[in-house]
Design an enzyme around this catalytic site. Sequence first.
Site, mmCIF file in Angstrom:
data_model
loop_
_atom_site.group_PDB
_atom_site.id
_atom_site.type_symbol
_atom_site.label_atom_id
_atom_site.label_comp_id
_atom_site.label_asym_id
_atom_site.label_seq_id
_atom_site.Cartn_x
_atom_site.Cartn_y
_atom_site.Cartn_z
ATOM 1 N N GLU A 228 -13.053 31.647 8.407
ATOM 2 C CA GLU A 228 -13.635 30.702 9.343
ATOM 3 C C GLU A 228 -13.568 31.135 10.810
ATOM 4 O O GLU A 228 -14.478 30.836 11.578
ATOM 5 C CB GLU A 228 -12.924 29.338 9.193
ATOM 6 C CG GLU A 228 -13.161 28.645 7.864
ATOM 7 C CD GLU A 228 -14.599 28.199 7.702
ATOM 8 O OE1 GLU A 228 -15.158 27.611 8.653
ATOM 9 O OE2 GLU A 228 -15.181 28.459 6.632
ATOM 10 N N SER B 49 2.318 -24.544 -28.733
ATOM 11 C CA SER B 49 3.676 -25.085 -28.825
ATOM 12 C C SER B 49 4.667 -24.434 -27.881
ATOM 13 O O SER B 49 5.796 -24.913 -27.748
ATOM 14 C CB SER B 49 4.182 -24.967 -30.264
ATOM 15 O OG SER B 49 3.429 -25.797 -31.125
#
Length: 813
Positions: free
Chosen positions: A88, A467
């Site tokens: 780069e 229940s």
Amino acid sequence: MAGWWRRWWVKLLAVLVLLAGFAWALLWLLVIRDLPSVDQLRTYEPPLPTNVRGGDGVPVQSYARERRVELAYSEYPPLLVKAYLAAEDRTFFDHHGVDFPGLAGAVVDYASKIGTGRRAKGGSTITQQVAKNLLIGNEYSPTRKLKEAILAYKIEDTLTKEQILELYLNQIALGRNAFGVEAAAHAYFDKELDQLTLAQMAYLAILPKGPSNYDPVRHPERAMERRDYVLREMLRNGFITQGQASEARGEPLGTVLRRTPKYEAFGGYFVEEVRRLLIARFGETAKAGPLSVYEGGLWVRTSLDKRLQELAAQALRDGLIRFDGGRSWTGPIRHVDIVEGNWLQPLLNTNIGLDYNDWRAGIAIAREGDGWQIGFANGKTGTLPRWAAQMPRRGTASAAFGAIEPGDIIAVSPSGSDWALRSIPRISGGFVVEEPATGRVLAMQGGFDARIQAFNRATQAMRQPGSTIKPIVYSAALENGMTPASIIVDGPFCVYQGARLGNKCFRNFANMRAAGPKTMRWGIEQSRNLMTVRTAAQTGMPRVVDVMKRMGIGDYPPYLSFALGAGETTVGRMVNAYAMLANNGRGNAPSLVDFVQDRHGKVVFPDNWRPCDNCNARDWNGGPMPRPGSRMRQAIDAQTAYQMVHITEGVIQRGTATVLRDLDRPMFGKTGTTSGPTDVWFIGGTPQFIGGLYIGYDTPRNLGGAEGGTVAAPIFKQFAVKAYEGLEKLPFRAPAGIRMVRIDRMSGRPVFGTFPTDTDPKAAVIWEAFKPETEPRRASRRNGPAATTAAPAATQTQAPRDSDFLQREGGIY
């Protein structure tokens, strides 16, 4: 002065000064005026994922849209830094932000491409790329280039070269949703940075130019060519030797097929519920604030217990498979379109996976004679022969093999060298495990697999509890004057609902015959509906629904049907309510998150979090043990809660959940079966943790002869057998004031001279828990011998006393 002005070079100089001033003014107006401040780079914080850890501190998941790991410059291998410089900006350490020869070449290239529609080469230094990526954006224009150059100079004046490289290497986009070099190392090679070879470092260095251009799957030749270019540049700049370059060029790319996480993602339903909670609290992105879930870099410590999570998931899945029975094939998990033979990408895009036993998700590619070619997420293929897919397609008589189509994603498991078809059960459910002393959720399974069934039935499915609501109803009765020995009639019970509706008559489950007057304990152990509604009516439904609300189950109108579980709730809420019972009536809403830290380590949740000083001290300092303050509320009376726990221990010993009795430890719980039945439940546990589950179809329909005691309780037992391994058998601790009294189990009358035994769960004499001044008194003589169990006079003086029992059992607290 006039003479000077007549000279041509003075006029030229004045014109040049004027033009320069005009150019500067124009530059300031169009470019410099709106430049962002470079100072913000000093405190720049890149978007970071949120990392989630279990209760033991081990990472289990992360939430991110940009996969990034932030490192300091010193943590980057020097050779990797040189690879990026070679690719780069080889003169990075020599220029002051702008490489003028490179910039001039970029200007010429830009001019040559005007009107062609092609994009010119960049010519940007690393400093300019930092300015572009972090400050001004990626607009394609000469103006942006000017801004880059000016900002690059300012950045070089503000930051050191090392700081600039650190920003660059942490934030650069490198494809596969990887931002920063550390994330890219995992995305492409599944390695840490210090494990990368020179060739792999060179490959990562080519990606800033365009990750898609050098994709190792679609463009391997182009990627190899560019990687070798970087190696040549590194050699030309003296970064590596000829031998290193030659060896690296001989290596293949060596990339993995797709990105894998640094650690195995775990606890699908649990961590997804954590994600929802965090988003509700902190928001998704930085727009919501600096502590956002996807960009804020949060560190989250959850209460997840990995071992219990695995056991709960396995038990629920096994139970669903058993119930479904493998009688038929329920169809594909999903269908996708295969275009021009490309089956892998559509499969990966679904993110479907299975981790049940040896099952795997595969995609049907093409039928080849008496077999289907199937593909998997790792790129490999296999064969599903006809004989391994002979189960009928659900609702038909035809074999599943003929119902499969190209693009179907199906469940399979190994069968020799081939694969056999498997069926994902249609029935589902939820399972939650909670620690009663703290309210921390230790495990959560909301279905068969979170990757194919995202709906979390542990927290999102509103179901009738059946229940399992009865202990809450009877708790309200205990709070309002009844005792475990109170006699309640198990007989017909009707309520007049007005002229239009007439009488509403209740009945026991499965139309069981009425048993007449029985104790409250017996009614709970045998789950008698008629006794429950009679108790609720006597107590008053406003009081009953108030207790349900206080315990976080739900806010219901005061109708008797809610005493039998008609009100919808979640299994998570029910488990939390039972945890309150086990914790002497104290508790809060269940919690999945212990604490949240920001990226700097500061605790930002909960708001009132305080450190426990000296909790992690290596040695005892001679002082009292540090105890974090409890902020739990008292939801119901502590004595009432213990009474209900003590009663529902009988459900395990001789009631509807006797399948759990051979676990041989103090345990309470309650089964549940809703009308139909459409859902079956079990909730219960020990002082260490409470677990609860239901199973049922997402669109409720009849489960046949299923009951909570025969379907749900065995699932919990499979979990509990391994979950309680190695744990001490702890009794439930009674609060101050509780009186343990010997009574006749069937009549509820006090007994003298005989003591309960631990060997017979159906013994006539038991210990019962009473509040002060509520225990039954000595019966008069006319009650006969049922009131007492007399002993011969010679032995009465040697009979054990209550105090002997208390000493033997370690006392009642």
